[in-house]
Design a protein around this motif. Structure first.
Motif, PDB file in Angstrom:
ATOM      1  N   LYS A 238     -45.470  67.239   8.018  1.00  0.00           N
ATOM      2  CA  LYS A 238     -44.474  66.976   6.973  1.00  0.00           C
ATOM      3  C   LYS A 238     -45.100  66.211   5.814  1.00  0.00           C
ATOM      4  CE  LYS A 238     -39.848  65.716   5.765  1.00  0.00           C
ATOM      5  NZ  LYS A 238     -38.448  65.492   6.182  1.00  0.00           N
ATOM      6  N   ILE A 239     -45.895  65.201   6.114  1.00  0.00           N
ATOM      7  CA  ILE A 239     -46.557  64.451   5.042  1.00  0.00           C
ATOM      8  C   ILE A 239     -47.523  65.354   4.278  1.00  0.00           C
ATOM      9  CG2 ILE A 239     -48.194  62.588   4.565  1.00  0.00           C
ATOM     10  CD1 ILE A 239     -46.775  60.925   6.661  1.00  0.00           C
ATOM     11  N   LYS A 240     -48.251  66.189   5.005  1.00  0.00           N
ATOM     12  CA  LYS A 240     -49.168  67.123   4.335  1.00  0.00           C
ATOM     13  C   LYS A 240     -48.392  68.077   3.434  1.00  0.00           C
ATOM     14  CE  LYS A 240     -52.472  70.880   5.129  1.00  0.00           C
ATOM     15  NZ  LYS A 240     -53.228  70.536   3.911  1.00  0.00           N
TER      16      LYS A 240
ATOM     17  N   SER B  51     -36.613  65.013   2.009  1.00  0.00           N
ATOM     18  CA  SER B  51     -35.989  63.717   2.243  1.00  0.00           C
ATOM     19  C   SER B  51     -35.857  63.443   3.740  1.00  0.00           C
ATOM     20  CB  SER B  51     -34.612  63.696   1.573  1.00  0.00           C
ATOM     21  OG  SER B  51     -34.046  62.405   1.643  1.00  0.00           O
ATOM     22  N   ASP B  52     -35.924  62.163   4.115  1.00  0.00           N
ATOM     23  CA  ASP B  52     -35.983  61.805   5.536  1.00  0.00           C
ATOM     24  C   ASP B  52     -35.415  60.408   5.731  1.00  0.00           C
ATOM     25  OD1 ASP B  52     -37.011  61.482   8.327  1.00  0.00           O
ATOM     26  OD2 ASP B  52     -38.288  63.200   7.821  1.00  0.00           O
ATOM     27  N   GLU B  53     -35.617  59.873   6.914  1.00  0.00           N
ATOM     28  CA  GLU B  53     -35.214  58.509   7.254  1.00  0.00           C
ATOM     29  C   GLU B  53     -36.458  57.664   7.522  1.00  0.00           C
ATOM     30  OE1 GLU B  53     -32.725  59.180  10.624  1.00  0.00           O
ATOM     31  OE2 GLU B  53     -31.102  60.089   9.447  1.00  0.00           O
ATOM     32  N   LYS B  54     -36.288  56.355   7.526  1.00  0.00           N
ATOM     33  CA  LYS B  54     -37.421  55.455   7.747  1.00  0.00           C
ATOM     34  C   LYS B  54     -37.878  55.538   9.203  1.00  0.00           C
ATOM     35  CE  LYS B  54     -36.168  52.470   3.939  1.00  0.00           C
ATOM     36  NZ  LYS B  54     -35.865  51.105   3.445  1.00  0.00           N
ATOM     37  N   LEU B  55     -39.199  55.534   9.371  1.00  0.00           N
ATOM     38  CA  LEU B  55     -39.785  55.732  10.697  1.00  0.00           C
ATOM     39  C   LEU B  55     -40.647  54.544  11.096  1.00  0.00           C
ATOM     40  CD1 LEU B  55     -40.894  59.440  10.193  1.00  0.00           C
ATOM     41  CD2 LEU B  55     -38.964  58.661  11.571  1.00  0.00           C
ATOM     42  N   GLU B  56     -40.533  54.146  12.356  1.00  0.00           N
ATOM     43  CA  GLU B  56     -41.334  53.029  12.879  1.00  0.00           C
ATOM     44  C   GLU B  56     -42.817  53.301  12.750  1.00  0.00           C
ATOM     45  OE1 GLU B  56     -41.015  51.150  16.906  1.00  0.00           O
ATOM     46  OE2 GLU B  56     -38.861  51.280  16.462  1.00  0.00           O
ATOM     47  N   GLU B  57     -43.211  54.541  13.052  1.00  0.00           N
ATOM     48  CA  GLU B  57     -44.639  54.866  13.026  1.00  0.00           C
ATOM     49  C   GLU B  57     -45.223  54.863  11.617  1.00  0.00           C
ATOM     50  OE1 GLU B  57     -42.655  58.749  14.480  1.00  0.00           O
ATOM     51  OE2 GLU B  57     -42.033  56.671  14.190  1.00  0.00           O
ATOM     52  N   LEU B  58     -44.347  54.792  10.606  1.00  0.00           N
ATOM     53  CA  LEU B  58     -44.811  54.680   9.217  1.00  0.00           C
ATOM     54  C   LEU B  58     -44.562  53.277   8.669  1.00  0.00           C
ATOM     55  CD1 LEU B  58     -43.596  58.092   7.696  1.00  0.00           C
ATOM     56  CD2 LEU B  58     -45.900  57.475   8.448  1.00  0.00           C
ATOM     57  N   GLY B  59     -44.358  52.318   9.576  1.00  0.00           N
ATOM     58  CA  GLY B  59     -44.138  50.947   9.152  1.00  0.00           C
ATOM     59  C   GLY B  59     -42.825  50.752   8.414  1.00  0.00           C
ATOM     60  N   GLY B  60     -41.816  51.535   8.806  1.00  0.00           N
ATOM     61  CA  GLY B  60     -40.511  51.407   8.169  1.00  0.00           C
ATOM     62  C   GLY B  60     -40.381  52.173   6.874  1.00  0.00           C
ATOM     63  N   LYS B  61     -41.312  53.074   6.610  1.00  0.00           N
ATOM     64  CA  LYS B  61     -41.247  53.920   5.414  1.00  0.00           C
ATOM     65  C   LYS B  61     -40.742  55.307   5.775  1.00  0.00           C
ATOM     66  CE  LYS B  61     -45.140  51.765   2.950  1.00  0.00           C
ATOM     67  NZ  LYS B  61     -46.474  52.027   2.332  1.00  0.00           N
ATOM     68  N   THR B  62     -40.243  56.028   4.786  1.00  0.00           N
ATOM     69  CA  THR B  62     -39.931  57.451   4.959  1.00  0.00           C
ATOM     70  C   THR B  62     -41.197  58.249   4.678  1.00  0.00           C
ATOM     71  OG1 THR B  62     -39.358  57.882   2.644  1.00  0.00           O
ATOM     72  CG2 THR B  62     -37.602  57.003   4.062  1.00  0.00           C
ATOM     73  N   PRO B  63     -41.254  59.524   5.092  1.00  0.00           N
ATOM     74  CA  PRO B  63     -42.410  60.352   4.749  1.00  0.00           C
ATOM     75  C   PRO B  63     -42.651  60.444   3.240  1.00  0.00           C
ATOM     76  CG  PRO B  63     -41.208  61.375   6.532  1.00  0.00           C
ATOM     77  CD  PRO B  63     -40.382  60.194   6.085  1.00  0.00           C
ATOM     78  N   LEU B  64     -41.574  60.484   2.437  1.00  0.00           N
ATOM     79  CA  LEU B  64     -41.750  60.507   0.979  1.00  0.00           C
ATOM     80  C   LEU B  64     -42.427  59.234   0.488  1.00  0.00           C
ATOM     81  CD1 LEU B  64     -38.595  61.970  -0.869  1.00  0.00           C
ATOM     82  CD2 LEU B  64     -40.980  62.692  -1.091  1.00  0.00           C
ATOM     83  N   GLN B  65     -42.090  58.092   1.099  1.00  0.00           N
ATOM     84  CA  GLN B  65     -42.704  56.831   0.696  1.00  0.00           C
ATOM     85  C   GLN B  65     -44.153  56.732   1.170  1.00  0.00           C
ATOM     86  OE1 GLN B  65     -39.665  54.334   2.494  1.00  0.00           O
ATOM     87  NE2 GLN B  65     -38.867  53.732   0.480  1.00  0.00           N
ATOM     88  N   ALA B  66     -44.425  57.330   2.319  1.00  0.00           N
ATOM     89  CA  ALA B  66     -45.779  57.248   2.886  1.00  0.00           C
ATOM     90  C   ALA B  66     -46.729  58.253   2.242  1.00  0.00           C
ATOM     91  CB  ALA B  66     -45.713  57.483   4.389  1.00  0.00           C
ATOM     92  N   ALA B  67     -46.208  59.364   1.774  1.00  0.00           N
ATOM     93  CA  ALA B  67     -47.053  60.410   1.197  1.00  0.00           C
ATOM     94  C   ALA B  67     -47.578  60.006  -0.186  1.00  0.00           C
ATOM     95  CB  ALA B  67     -46.259  61.706   1.094  1.00  0.00           C
ATOM     96  N   LYS B  68     -48.724  60.544  -0.538  1.00  0.00           N
ATOM     97  CA  LYS B  68     -49.291  60.322  -1.876  1.00  0.00           C
ATOM     98  C   LYS B  68     -48.725  61.387  -2.814  1.00  0.00           C
ATOM     99  CE  LYS B  68     -53.553  58.411   0.029  1.00  0.00           C
ATOM    100  NZ  LYS B  68     -55.029  58.605   0.209  1.00  0.00           N
ATOM    101  N   THR B  69     -47.870  60.951  -3.752  1.00  0.00           N
ATOM    102  CA  THR B  69     -47.177  61.896  -4.641  1.00  0.00           C
ATOM    103  C   THR B  69     -47.284  61.434  -6.098  1.00  0.00           C
ATOM    104  OG1 THR B  69     -45.090  60.723  -4.261  1.00  0.00           O
ATOM    105  CG2 THR B  69     -45.558  62.634  -2.845  1.00  0.00           C
TER     106      THR B  69
END
Length: 399
Positions: free
Chosen positions: A309-311, A12-30
């Motif tokens: 982290k995403i990997k 779990s994480d916080e939203k990141l600018e470099e991910l367009g306002g997504k968290t790593p969990l939201q950006a990762a393919k799961t």
């Protein structure tokens, strides 16, 4: 009925600018965790009781079903149990990190809390040297895994203020050295370790290989042996624990669970995911319950490495969640709890006490169209909040 905990440490994480306002969990393919979230129960759980530190020790005790307020004495005693080190009533154990400190002018910085993720073999060499040079009737060093090792202070004190090295990455260590009565004894030991490590052949070899060498130890996470009920007496089930780290294994030892060590399990993104998943399915032929822990997302976040982290999250989903979910289907009825223990935000590079998103899945095929997938926002939108994280285990075991 088979019961499974799949724990992605620090996912779990916080939203990141470099991910367009997504968290790593939201950006990762799961896709596997999304599948379970849409067909099971998703929500938030508070795994860190108010007033306790947001460490993996406290958080994993909660997920195991133990109230940390009643049994938590510190991180290192749990790791000692995993190493087979028995603590006398007057013994205090401390976590030993191999770290890399960097001098900048008159300031000494915590450059690397893991000494370049030093290997277990290299760590054992250095612990052997420290025991030879600094060990005595009062202090005894024991080898652990990777950069994580153990010091037992006979007739020592746990009433010293210490700070985890991963909390002060890139900062001056001056204000974070051990504080309190007898803390000077620990500081002297840390200072003495620097000469031993600098003169060890490994120091030059790692420098020449372009790696951060271990040039100091860092002492923290201290405590005395805790008292815990076994998992069998508490929940009436036999079980096993699969993890690369001594902390989680140690909880398993105190809980009376079988500790399964998987060859090639490292605690980072190069860990043996397949071996862990296969070991989990095999253990369920002997037991009712398995706790499978993966450290990689947490380590990547402590290093501030977004790509890793995403990997780590994607590998956890593809190589742990998917295979375990498919493997257990042939065993009849099952229930899976999938969760982090605590958040480890990349921006902070350390743990927080915020609630974590969890899934409870029992093989349902119905799909809840209101759930978009597995992430922090979907968990919050569900309205399900477990105020006491240790209640998650009771929810998992409720048929």
């Amino acid at each position: 009925m088979k019961y499974i905990v799949l724990l992605g440490d620090g996912m779990s994480d916080e939203k990141l600018e470099e991910l367009g306002g997504k968290t790593p969990l939201q950006a990762a393919k799961t896709p596997n965790m999304d599948y379970m979230a849409k067909r099971g129960v998703i929500g938030l759980a508070k795994t860190i009781p108010k007033g306790l530190p947001p460490g993996s020790d406290v958080a994993n005790l909660s997920v195991f079903g133990y109230d940390p307020r009643k049994c938590y004495t510190g991180r290192s005693p749990l790791e000692a149990a995993s190493m087979g080190v028995e603590l006398a009533s007057s013994d205090v154990s401390y976590r030993v990190n191999f770290v890399n400190l960097e001098a900048r002018g008159k300031t000494l910085l915590m450059k690397d809390y893991s000494a370049g993720h030093i290997s277990t073999e290299e760590g054992h060499e250095l612990i052997k040297a420290l025991q030879k040079e600094l060990g005595n009737d009062e202090f005894h060093f024991y080898p652990g895994v990777g950069y994580r090792h153990l010091l037992v202070w006979h007739k020592g004190t746990e009433k010293i203020e210490t700070v985890p090295p991963h909390d002060i990455s890139g900062q001056s260590i001056l204000n974070y050295l051990p504080k309190g009565k007898r803390s000077d004894e620990l500081i002297n030991l840390m200072n003495s370790s620097q000469l031993v490590l600098h003169n060890h052949p490994q120091y030059r070899a790692r420098l020449e290989a372009g790696k951060n060498p271990a040039n100091s130890i860092w002492l923290w996470g201290q405590g005395k042996a805790p008292k815990m009920d076994t998992f069998k007496s508490k929940f009436g089930l036999s079980g096993s624990v699969i993890s690369a780290v001594d902390l989680v294994r140690g909880i398993g030892v105190y809980a009376g669970l079988e500790i399964i060590k998987v060859k090639g399990a490292t605690g980072y993104i190069d860990t043996n995911y397949q071996g862990k998943a296969e070991a989990a399915i095999d253990s369920l032929k002997r037991h009712d319950f398995v706790y499978l822990h993966v450290e990689a997302p947490d380590e990547a976040a402590h290093s501030g490495n977004l790509e890793h982290k995403i990997k780590a999250i994607e590998d956890f989903d593809a190589k742990i969640v998917g295979p375990v979910m498919e493997g257990v289907r042939s065993m009849g009825e099952f229930r899976i709890l999938c969760t982090p223990d605590h958040p480890t935000p990349l921006a902070k590079m350390t743990h927080t006490s915020d609630p974590v998103p969890f899934i409870l899945f029992s093989g349902e095929e119905r799909e809840n169209s209101d759930v978009k997938g597995y992430d922090e926002d979907s968990a919050a939108a569900s309205g399900v909040v477990v105020e006491k994280g240790y209640k998650l285990m009771s929810m998992l075991l409720k048929r």
